[in-house]
Design an enzyme around this catalytic site. Structure first.
Site, PDB file in Angstrom:
ATOM      1  N   LYS A 116       0.780  -1.315   0.177  1.00 39.22           N
ATOM      2  CA  LYS A 116       0.156  -0.096  -0.075  1.00 39.22           C
ATOM      3  C   LYS A 116       0.985   1.246   0.071  1.00 39.22           C
ATOM      4  O   LYS A 116       0.442   2.256  -0.331  1.00 39.22           O
ATOM      5  CB  LYS A 116      -0.962   0.015   1.351  1.00 39.22           C
ATOM      6  CG  LYS A 116      -2.239  -1.109   0.999  1.00 39.22           C
ATOM      7  CD  LYS A 116      -3.030  -0.948   2.406  1.00 39.22           C
ATOM      8  CE  LYS A 116      -4.051  -2.107   2.558  1.00 39.22           C
ATOM      9  NZ  LYS A 116      -4.548  -2.456   1.422  1.00 39.22           N
ATOM     10  N   GLU A 200      -2.077   6.389   8.479  1.00 38.25           N
ATOM     11  CA  GLU A 200      -2.918   7.133   7.408  1.00 38.25           C
ATOM     12  C   GLU A 200      -3.964   7.821   8.110  1.00 38.25           C
ATOM     13  O   GLU A 200      -4.525   7.433   9.049  1.00 38.25           O
ATOM     14  CB  GLU A 200      -3.664   6.096   6.184  1.00 38.25           C
ATOM     15  CG  GLU A 200      -4.308   6.870   5.265  1.00 38.25           C
ATOM     16  CD  GLU A 200      -4.659   5.910   4.185  1.00 38.25           C
ATOM     17  OE1 GLU A 200      -3.757   5.648   3.388  1.00 38.25           O
ATOM     18  OE2 GLU A 200      -5.812   5.382   4.108  1.00 38.25           O
ATOM     19  N   GLU A 293      -6.103   2.025  -2.927  1.00 42.77           N
ATOM     20  CA  GLU A 293      -5.109   0.949  -3.189  1.00 42.77           C
ATOM     21  C   GLU A 293      -5.565   0.614  -4.693  1.00 42.77           C
ATOM     22  O   GLU A 293      -6.788   0.752  -5.022  1.00 42.77           O
ATOM     23  CB  GLU A 293      -5.085  -0.114  -2.417  1.00 42.77           C
ATOM     24  CG  GLU A 293      -6.349  -1.102  -2.375  1.00 42.77           C
ATOM     25  CD  GLU A 293      -6.502  -2.310  -1.632  1.00 42.77           C
ATOM     26  OE1 GLU A 293      -5.250  -2.710  -1.143  1.00 42.77           O
ATOM     27  OE2 GLU A 293      -7.439  -2.609  -1.083  1.00 42.77           O
ATOM     28  N   ARG A 297      -6.163  -7.655 -10.144  1.00 44.78           N
ATOM     29  CA  ARG A 297      -7.097  -8.893 -10.148  1.00 44.78           C
ATOM     30  C   ARG A 297      -8.414  -8.652 -10.450  1.00 44.78           C
ATOM     31  O   ARG A 297      -9.062  -7.477 -10.443  1.00 44.78           O
ATOM     32  CB  ARG A 297      -6.888  -9.751  -8.934  1.00 44.78           C
ATOM     33  CG  ARG A 297      -7.479  -9.086  -7.578  1.00 44.78           C
ATOM     34  CD  ARG A 297      -7.423  -9.734  -6.439  1.00 44.78           C
ATOM     35  NE  ARG A 297      -7.695  -8.933  -5.516  1.00 44.78           N
ATOM     36  CZ  ARG A 297      -8.918  -8.347  -4.658  1.00 44.78           C
ATOM     37  NH1 ARG A 297     -10.089  -8.840  -5.387  1.00 44.78           N
ATOM     38  NH2 ARG A 297      -8.923  -7.853  -3.735  1.00 44.78           N
TER      39      ARG A 297
HETATM   40  P1  ADP Z   1     -12.771  -7.718  -3.584  1.00 50.27           P
HETATM   41  O1  ADP Z   1     -12.025  -6.208  -3.435  1.00 50.27           O
HETATM   42  O2  ADP Z   1     -12.234  -8.785  -4.345  1.00 50.27           O
HETATM   43  O3  ADP Z   1     -14.202  -7.611  -3.188  1.00 50.27           O
HETATM   44  P2  ADP Z   1     -12.075  -7.688  -0.751  1.00 50.27           P
HETATM   45  O4  ADP Z   1     -11.572  -6.452  -0.830  1.00 50.27           O
HETATM   46  O5  ADP Z   1     -13.281  -7.977   0.066  1.00 50.27           O
HETATM   47  O6  ADP Z   1     -12.079  -8.500  -2.230  1.00 50.27           O
HETATM   48  O7  ADP Z   1     -11.108  -8.898  -0.444  1.00 50.27           O
HETATM   49  C1  ADP Z   1      -9.722  -8.565  -0.638  1.00 50.27           C
HETATM   50  C2  ADP Z   1      -9.343  -9.993  -0.837  1.00 50.27           C
HETATM   51  O8  ADP Z   1      -9.214 -10.765   0.497  1.00 50.27           O
HETATM   52  C3  ADP Z   1      -9.808 -10.868  -2.054  1.00 50.27           C
HETATM   53  O9  ADP Z   1      -9.130 -11.334  -2.630  1.00 50.27           O
HETATM   54  C4  ADP Z   1     -10.807 -11.914  -1.147  1.00 50.27           C
HETATM   55  O10 ADP Z   1     -10.363 -13.262  -1.774  1.00 50.27           O
HETATM   56  C5  ADP Z   1      -9.976 -11.877   0.364  1.00 50.27           C
HETATM   57  N1  ADP Z   1     -10.995 -12.001   1.154  1.00 50.27           N
HETATM   58  C6  ADP Z   1     -12.123 -11.757   1.154  1.00 50.27           C
HETATM   59  N2  ADP Z   1     -12.968 -12.056   2.313  1.00 50.27           N
HETATM   60  C7  ADP Z   1     -12.068 -12.195   3.237  1.00 50.27           C
HETATM   61  C8  ADP Z   1     -11.747 -12.705   4.506  1.00 50.27           C
HETATM   62  N3  ADP Z   1     -13.125 -12.749   5.342  1.00 50.27           N
HETATM   63  N4  ADP Z   1     -10.701 -12.826   5.250  1.00 50.27           N
HETATM   64  C9  ADP Z   1      -9.831 -12.340   4.556  1.00 50.27           C
HETATM   65  N5  ADP Z   1      -9.698 -12.290   3.188  1.00 50.27           N
HETATM   66  C10 ADP Z   1     -10.710 -12.066   2.822  1.00 50.27           C
HETATM   67  P1  ADP Z   2      -7.569  -3.625   2.192  1.00 54.03           P
HETATM   68  O1  ADP Z   2      -6.486  -4.095   1.123  1.00 54.03           O
HETATM   69  O2  ADP Z   2      -7.665  -4.573   3.322  1.00 54.03           O
HETATM   70  O3  ADP Z   2      -8.896  -3.516   1.183  1.00 54.03           O
HETATM   71  P2  ADP Z   2      -8.039  -0.582   2.014  1.00 54.03           P
HETATM   72  O4  ADP Z   2      -6.945   0.198   2.322  1.00 54.03           O
HETATM   73  O5  ADP Z   2      -8.694  -0.805   0.638  1.00 54.03           O
HETATM   74  O6  ADP Z   2      -7.454  -2.125   2.673  1.00 54.03           O
HETATM   75  O7  ADP Z   2      -8.955  -0.254   3.160  1.00 54.03           O
HETATM   76  C1  ADP Z   2     -10.216  -1.406   3.271  1.00 54.03           C
HETATM   77  C2  ADP Z   2     -11.566  -0.480   3.902  1.00 54.03           C
HETATM   78  O8  ADP Z   2     -11.024   0.312   4.951  1.00 54.03           O
HETATM   79  C3  ADP Z   2     -11.937   0.623   2.907  1.00 54.03           C
HETATM   80  O9  ADP Z   2     -12.986  -0.007   2.085  1.00 54.03           O
HETATM   81  C4  ADP Z   2     -12.329   1.742   3.841  1.00 54.03           C
HETATM   82  O10 ADP Z   2     -13.673   1.245   4.258  1.00 54.03           O
HETATM   83  C5  ADP Z   2     -11.669   1.546   4.913  1.00 54.03           C
HETATM   84  N1  ADP Z   2     -10.575   2.642   5.088  1.00 54.03           N
HETATM   85  C6  ADP Z   2      -9.714   2.456   4.415  1.00 54.03           C
HETATM   86  N2  ADP Z   2      -8.661   3.774   4.590  1.00 54.03           N
HETATM   87  C7  ADP Z   2      -9.401   4.427   5.284  1.00 54.03           C
HETATM   88  C8  ADP Z   2      -9.155   5.865   5.747  1.00 54.03           C
HETATM   89  N3  ADP Z   2      -8.045   6.505   5.816  1.00 54.03           N
HETATM   90  N4  ADP Z   2     -10.156   6.365   6.731  1.00 54.03           N
HETATM   91  C9  ADP Z   2     -11.192   5.576   6.931  1.00 54.03           C
HETATM   92  N5  ADP Z   2     -11.621   4.354   6.521  1.00 54.03           N
HETATM   93  C10 ADP Z   2     -10.803   3.884   5.892  1.00 54.03           C
HETATM   94 MG    MG Z   3      -9.302  -2.544  -0.390  1.00 56.25          MG
END
Ligand code: ADP
Ligand code: ADP
Ligand code: MG
Length: 634
Positions: A116, A200, A293, A297
């Site tokens: 990230k 962050e 991010e 995929r």
């Molecule tokens: P997507 O962005 O494809 O909808 P998510 O952001 O929910 O998927 O999850 C990111 C990745 O983590 C996906 O590749 C998914 O397979 C995996 N994932 C989904 N649910 C879970 C979970 N409960 N715990 C850990 N990893 C998960």
């Molecule tokens: P992941 O790889 O686990 O999906 P993300 O960085 O995409 O991690 O964050 C997952 C979720 O957490 C986001 O969809 C959002 O709901 C919440 N989130 C992420 N960053 C922030 C932020 N700076 N402030 C508030 N919520 C956040």
């Molecule tokens: Mg995410």
């Protein structure tokens, strides 16, 4: 186009990919672990190759084993699905060096976007806005404390290698930093093998909006508009939709342009998603969204984009991997209608979303009568087993209709009559979320479920009453005790039976059939006899198994009052007690990690800890005794 594709995944996404291959005339090879020998994706593929023991590390994450399976089965290409190895740059490289086609972005792009902090640096270079934070390599507590003070609280700790909402911790004030840091690092090391974190700035009330992009790796990049994924629990998506509700055209254009700019910057190849966060407390505007991010995929929620753009994104992936141009130019990609997706999970929202494994006795969507297009993407069918080793997501329901109100309305109606029996289910919870006024208006945000727990996570008592009542009537009808239905105390010979003793979840209930019948707002959608004396009754998406008393005898015995048992196979990651220590009923005693989540096991009664029978880090099997409470002498 290549002839044979190996799918390095399981569950609904493997089945989804197989379907497109069948349409395109591509042979499919499934892979499976010990836990999946009879799984749906194995049954649906043209051939299947065994790749190892149930634990994902030994099978679905075993890259060498999967490449060997591809060679052995004569596959030309490997599709990784999502999760597992889909974002492993070294696996992508290994696939290509083995002379196979990798259906995904170039390994160097995956590597760049996989962390990230580095991805955010690229976004900055591409001119895409990011939130302020600390992304440095100095990970010492003192440095992180100093950086946190400077950034200000509240803030988020994020594992740089994180995904699926894991390795993220909210820190409200300086005093909570050290502990949150420790637990984020621990989770990240266990889940991603990389404990590095970043800080962050927190958006208090965020919405999550993301843009689907596609590149041919040859300079052409298009977007396929946005998806809103703001209905989340524990930072994991629950319901997704496209287009985003209340989205002004100018913001859509700015966001899609930013996503394309980023993808262009890395000459992106294949399917990708650029995730943004916005502040739900203000109106959407072209200069208040920030890059979160990039997921390199196919995304779980890709079907909503397919529905509004009329595309098949798996087909696009296969064509790009085959070296073809993108099927459509930007000008040819338009959106129409509205699509909503709900994730069907084997988890119990009323018990902290605890996931559960077991035999699925019923997995049965209702017949659809409206004009909306309903799409079920499932990795299981009735009679299948949910193994305790993998994700709890069983499938997804997607509805496409002319507008948001119709598609949400239809999804609620389909979910309400969906029977999911045998494992815990989140379906009633999904219905309650989508029925709420806030969701109907598109004013929900990422923290909304947490704030509305009482409203959406608990199964309404009225649903249970309706289920019991229906079951009582069914028993009576079945046994031909007609006096029941008259319900007037009529007796022929001997005492009349006017109450039935029924059991749900090993709890006894006494019901008078007819008592709450036709009670109005909670109509029973489906009632099915599972086996003699056991009925599954579905009310508003909540399914209850109602039986006659004795039925749960064994289970009650197993639950035991003095023993804490592992509810599923897993690994002991923390122990909160010492031998001899006094505990109260409900106190946490052991934490195990199973199905990618931490499960806190509680003391079954007040007492003292007699013995702790496992060590930290131990693998435990289902039902194994972990802690014994002392037996009271008196
Ligand atoms: P997507 O962005 O494809 O909808 P998510 O952001 O929910 O998927 O999850 C990111 C990745 O983590 C996906 O590749 C998914 O397979 C995996 N994932 C989904 N649910 C879970 C979970 N409960 N715990 C850990 N990893 C998960
Ligand atoms: P992941 O790889 O686990 O999906 P993300 O960085 O995409 O991690 O964050 C997952 C979720 O957490 C986001 O969809 C959002 O709901 C919440 N989130 C992420 N960053 C922030 C932020 N700076 N402030 C508030 N919520 C956040
Ligand atoms: Mg995410």
């Amino acid at each position: 186009m290549f002839n044979r594709l190996l799918i390095a995944n399981r569950g609904e996404i493997a089945c989804r990919i197989i379907r497109t291959c069948q349409r395109l005339g591509i042979q499919t090879v499934a892979v499976y672990s010990d836990a999946d020998a009879f799984a749906l994706h194995v049954r649906e593929a043209d051939q299947a190759v065994y790749i190892g023991p149930a634990a994902a590390a030994a099978s679905y994450l075993n890259g060498d084993g999967i490449i060997a399976a591809a060679k052995m089965s004569g596959a030309d290409a490997i599709h990784p699905g999502y999760g597992f190895l889909s974002e492993s740059a070294s696996f992508a490289e290994a696939v290509e060096s083995a002379g196979l086609i990798w259906v995904g972005p170039r390994a160097d792009t995956i590597r760049l976007m996989g962390l990230k902090d580095e991805a955010k640096a690229i976004a900055v270079a591409a001119g895409v806005p990011v939130l302020p934070g600390y992304k440095g390599s100095d990970q010492s507590l003192s440095r992180i404390q100093a950086e946190a003070e400077q950034l200000g609280f509240p803030l988020l700790i994020k594992a740089v290698a994180g995904g699926g909402g894991r390795g993220i911790r909210l820190v409200e004030h300086a005093g909570a930093l050290a502990e949150a840091l420790e637990s984020a690092v621990r989770e990240a090391e266990a889940a991603f093998g990389e404990g590095r974190i970043m800080l962050e700035k927190l958006i208090r009330t965020p919405r999550h909006i993301e843009v689907q992009v596609f590149g041919d790796g040859d300079g052409d990049v298009v977007h396929l508009y946005e998806r809103d994924c703001s209905l989340q629990r524990r930072r994991q998506k629950v319901v997704e939709e496209a287009p985003a509700p209340n989205m002004p055209v100018a913001v859509r254009e700015a966001m899609c342009a930013a996503a394309v700019k980023l993808a262009n910057h890395v000459n992106y190849r294949g399917a990708g998603t650029v995730e943004f966060i916005v502040d739900a407390e203000r109106d959407l505007s072209p200069d208040t969204f920030w890059f979160l991010e990039m997921n390199t995929r196919l995304q779980v929620e890709h079907p909503v984009t397919e529905m509004i753009t009329g595309t098949d994104l798996v087909e696009w992936q296969l064509r790009v991997a085959d070296g073809q141009k993108l099927p459509l130019s930007q000008a040819q990609i338009a959106i129409s209608g509205h699509a909503v997706e709900a994730r069907l999970c084997a988890e119990d929202p009323s018990d902290n979303f605890r996931s559960g494994a077991g035999l699925i006795e019923r997995f049965n969507p209702p017949a659809v009568t409206s004009g909306a297009a309903v799409r079920l993407e499932s990795g299981v069918a009735s009679g299948d087993k949910v193994p305790p080793y993998y994700d709890s997501m069983l499938g997804k329901l997607i509805v496409f209709a002319a507008d948001r109100d119709s598609s949400v309305g239809e999804l609620v109606s389909v979910l309400s009559g969906f029977e999911l029996v045998g494992v815990p289910s989140n379906i009633g919870f999904l219905v309650r979320c989508m029925q709420s006024e806030i969701f109907r208006q598109g004013r929900h945000h990422v923290n909304w479920i947490e704030l509305s727990e009482d409203e959406v996570c608990r199964v309404p008592e009225a649903h249970q009453r309706a289920a019991l009542d229906t079951a009582a009537s069914l028993f009576m009808a079945q046994k031909n005790w007609t006096s029941w239905e008259q319900n007037d105390g009529f007796r022929v010979n001997g005492p009349s039976i006017t109450r039935a003793r029924l059991v749900i979840d090993s709890e006894d209930y006494f019901v008078e059939p007819g008592q709450s019948q036709a009670a109005g707002p909670h109509p029973v959608s489906v009632a099915t006899e599972l086996s003699p004396g056991r009925f599954a009754i579905t009310v508003g998406g909540d399914s209850f198994v109602v039986g006659e008393p004795d039925y749960q005898h064994e289970l009650e015995a197993l639950a035991g009052g003095d023993v804490v048992r592992a509810p599923m196979p897993g690994k002991v990651i923390a122990c909160a007690i010492k031998a001899g220590q006094a505990v109260m009923r409900g106190d946490p005693v052991i934490i195990i990690e199973a199905m990618k989540m931490e499960h806190t096991l509680a003391a079954p009664r007040d007492g003292a800890v007699g013995s702790i029978d496992v060590e930290l880090g131990a693998q435990v099997t289902e039902g194994m005794a972990l802690v014994h409470l002392q037996v009271n002498e008196d």
